[in-house]
Design an enzyme around this catalytic site. Structure first.
Site, PDB file in Angstrom:
ATOM      1  N   HIS A 103     -51.555  -9.686  78.583  1.00  0.00           N
ATOM      2  CA  HIS A 103     -50.587 -11.459  78.814  1.00  0.00           C
ATOM      3  C   HIS A 103     -50.024 -11.611  77.642  1.00  0.00           C
ATOM      4  CE1 HIS A 103     -53.327 -12.285  82.239  1.00  0.00           C
ATOM      5  NE2 HIS A 103     -53.734 -11.188  82.104  1.00  0.00           N
ATOM      6  N   GLU A 143     -49.226 -14.997  76.420  1.00  0.00           N
ATOM      7  CA  GLU A 143     -50.209 -15.483  75.444  1.00  0.00           C
ATOM      8  C   GLU A 143     -51.045 -14.676  74.307  1.00  0.00           C
ATOM      9  OE1 GLU A 143     -49.875 -15.778  78.711  1.00  0.00           O
ATOM     10  OE2 GLU A 143     -50.299 -17.541  79.637  1.00  0.00           O
ATOM     11  N   CYS A 171     -53.809 -18.406  82.262  1.00  0.00           N
ATOM     12  CA  CYS A 171     -54.854 -18.302  82.493  1.00  0.00           C
ATOM     13  C   CYS A 171     -55.566 -18.467  81.965  1.00  0.00           C
ATOM     14  CB  CYS A 171     -55.275 -16.798  83.162  1.00  0.00           C
ATOM     15  SG  CYS A 171     -55.645 -15.960  81.886  1.00  0.00           S
ATOM     16  N   CYS A 226     -56.643 -16.438  78.683  1.00  0.00           N
ATOM     17  CA  CYS A 226     -55.804 -16.855  77.468  1.00  0.00           C
ATOM     18  C   CYS A 226     -55.948 -17.921  76.976  1.00  0.00           C
ATOM     19  CB  CYS A 226     -54.237 -17.642  77.701  1.00  0.00           C
ATOM     20  SG  CYS A 226     -53.652 -15.565  78.542  1.00  0.00           S
TER      21      CYS A 226
END
Length: 147
Positions: free
Chosen positions: A55, A57, A85, A88
């Site tokens: 991801h 992040e 999410c 993260c």
């Protein structure tokens, strides 16, 4: 008049999200800022890397840690175009990031469904900076996928 720094840095995160869009990844971008300077940039790369954890992040936080030579990012701000999410948010907790600034909410899989307790107690959280631009990019991406 000078542009608000949060808006300026979120626009940099949106440029990363546009890179993800161009690569047929879910268009999420992130930048990490320390002392008013971008020290890390990333966008979603889950498809390219065949890695569910890639991801924006996660990639940006890892790059920031490498840049600073520390796993602690308490003097930094993470700007991300979509609400993180749970995974993260957990990474934000463990890095003790000072601030998280988010563009668009994610009612479906965003961590706020569980409250802000997933972030470190000293982490400041803000949402809504450039929200419309981020949501529009996501909407365009998913509409194209459905057609």
């Amino acid at each position: 008049m000078l542009e608000n720094p949060d808006t300026l840095f979120m626009k940099a995160a949106l440029l990363e999200a546009e890179k993800a869009f161009a690569e047929d990844e879910v268009p999420v971008g992130a930048v990490v800022v320390s002392r008013n300077r971008i020290i890390a940039r990333a966008h979603n790369q889950t498809e390219r890397l065949r890695d569910a954890t890639a991801h924006a992040e996660m990639l940006a936080l890892t790059a920031a840690e490498e840049t600073l030579g520390s796993k602690i990012l308490e003097t930094c701000t993470l700007y991300v175009t979509l609400e993180p999410c749970v995974m993260c948010a957990g990474a934000c907790f463990w890095t003790r990031i000072g601030r998280v600034v988010v563009a668009a909410a994610d009612a479906k899989v965003g961590f706020l469904r569980f409250g802000t307790g997933l972030l470190h107690p000293r982490t400041e959280y803000y949402q809504g900076v450039e929200a419309e631009a981020a949501a529009d990019l996501l909407r365009t991406y998913f509409q194209a996928k459905r057609n």
